[in-house]
Scaffold this active site. Sequence first.
Site, PDB file in Angstrom:
ATOM      1  N   ASP A 277     -19.760  53.818 -56.530  1.00 27.37           N
ATOM      2  CA  ASP A 277     -21.076  54.287 -55.568  1.00 27.37           C
ATOM      3  C   ASP A 277     -22.214  53.568 -56.227  1.00 27.37           C
ATOM      4  O   ASP A 277     -22.813  53.823 -57.447  1.00 27.37           O
ATOM      5  CB  ASP A 277     -21.212  55.654 -55.463  1.00 27.37           C
ATOM      6  N   ILE A 278     -22.761  52.674 -55.763  1.00 31.04           N
ATOM      7  CA  ILE A 278     -23.977  51.813 -56.308  1.00 31.04           C
ATOM      8  C   ILE A 278     -25.280  52.398 -56.570  1.00 31.04           C
ATOM      9  O   ILE A 278     -25.830  52.270 -57.715  1.00 31.04           O
ATOM     10  CB  ILE A 278     -24.044  50.507 -55.520  1.00 31.04           C
TER      11      ILE A 278
ATOM     12  N   GLY B 264     -25.015  52.282 -43.765  1.00 34.18           N
ATOM     13  CA  GLY B 264     -24.136  52.080 -44.930  1.00 34.18           C
ATOM     14  C   GLY B 264     -24.771  52.223 -46.332  1.00 34.18           C
ATOM     15  O   GLY B 264     -25.511  52.983 -46.602  1.00 34.18           O
ATOM     16  N   VAL B 265     -24.488  51.034 -47.206  1.00 35.31           N
ATOM     17  CA  VAL B 265     -25.013  51.226 -48.258  1.00 35.31           C
ATOM     18  C   VAL B 265     -26.599  51.396 -48.416  1.00 35.31           C
ATOM     19  O   VAL B 265     -27.129  52.042 -49.317  1.00 35.31           O
ATOM     20  CB  VAL B 265     -24.599  49.880 -49.305  1.00 35.31           C
ATOM     21  N   ASP B 266     -27.277  50.543 -47.510  1.00 33.54           N
ATOM     22  CA  ASP B 266     -28.707  50.643 -47.251  1.00 33.54           C
ATOM     23  C   ASP B 266     -29.388  51.774 -47.142  1.00 33.54           C
ATOM     24  O   ASP B 266     -30.097  52.660 -48.026  1.00 33.54           O
ATOM     25  CB  ASP B 266     -29.135  49.736 -46.062  1.00 33.54           C
TER      26      ASP B 266
ATOM     27  N   THR C 117     -20.900  42.349 -46.128  1.00 28.56           N
ATOM     28  CA  THR C 117     -19.400  42.571 -45.593  1.00 28.56           C
ATOM     29  C   THR C 117     -19.199  43.784 -44.688  1.00 28.56           C
ATOM     30  O   THR C 117     -17.971  43.999 -44.295  1.00 28.56           O
ATOM     31  CB  THR C 117     -18.731  42.511 -46.919  1.00 28.56           C
ATOM     32  N   GLY C 118     -20.196  44.654 -44.751  1.00 27.30           N
ATOM     33  CA  GLY C 118     -19.971  45.693 -43.724  1.00 27.30           C
ATOM     34  C   GLY C 118     -20.307  45.678 -42.375  1.00 27.30           C
ATOM     35  O   GLY C 118     -19.421  44.821 -41.732  1.00 27.30           O
TER      36      GLY C 118
END
Length: 316
Positions: free
Chosen positions: A159-160, A181-183, A267-268
């Site tokens: 987990d970044i 997502g990550v954002d 890549t997501g």
Amino acid sequence: MSQDGLSLFNRALWGPDGPSEDAATRRDWNDVTPIRQPAPIPPPQMLLSGAEMQAIAMGYVPVDMNDKWFAFLEGDCLYLHRSWTGLGIYEVTFAAKETGFMITSARVECDPDVYNRDSDLGERERLRDLIAHVSGEPMPPLLPVLIQSKPQLEAVLGDITAERVAAIVNPASANLLGGGGVDAAIHKAAGPELRAYCQTVGGCELGRAKISPGFRLASQWIIHAVGPRWRGGSYGESVLLESCYRESLARADEVGAESVALPAIATGAHGYPRTAAAEVAVNTVRSTPTKVRQIRFVCFDARTLEAYERVLSRTE
């Protein structure tokens, strides 16, 4: 921005007193037309000295009828226009490095009614010659010897938002206000202060990166990079993705961040193939001059981690 209101780039270029009163701006020319259909191209590998960069910032006007160009700098972006028509042909962004000023991204006009575009490599060489021309003297290529030492690279599953590094990179939406997502996870972990801050910076262009405080994260900084959507590979996606990583390292260098956690940008939901994206990421960070000493690729699933581990193992 620095505390005195100057951007970090302008402070590196001009010092604490800011730009010279004689520096050129867009207002110095009439009928300037921006690029209509910009397309990314691989940037020339060049390193400009402070004096050479200041010469460019003073603006360039044609010296005779055979000279087809004029140029001006706004912030960290150089604009190159046709002198007869005012039409924009190239846009080039720079980052301040310890050893000089490096190009991080470049775009060219691809509207055939305006400009007969060459191949990517042909345009890169033409642009290199043009930058040398408007600076007044030839520029040396960016040589590997300028890279003091290569950063240590590793790939992990995790987990970044939990990374304890100086800076993490957010695969951001163009408005920087949080997406999916990550954002979304980074915005949630950093707290509402991040969104409030991002509302003040005016978004971010595709292929570029901006930096913000980390707020409630363990990392001091968040670098927001806007990656491309995968459209089959024929629309400059790899060049834009390379630019994201170069820009991210440039922002890290600006604030002295020596450890950076990078996600697998694009890549997501943007659909960039994992292995191709990993190759771009690893090759770009290995070839970009930077003061960052530790780079950790933080992968969100096992398949992405496998792709990065394969690329890292064969490019050591």
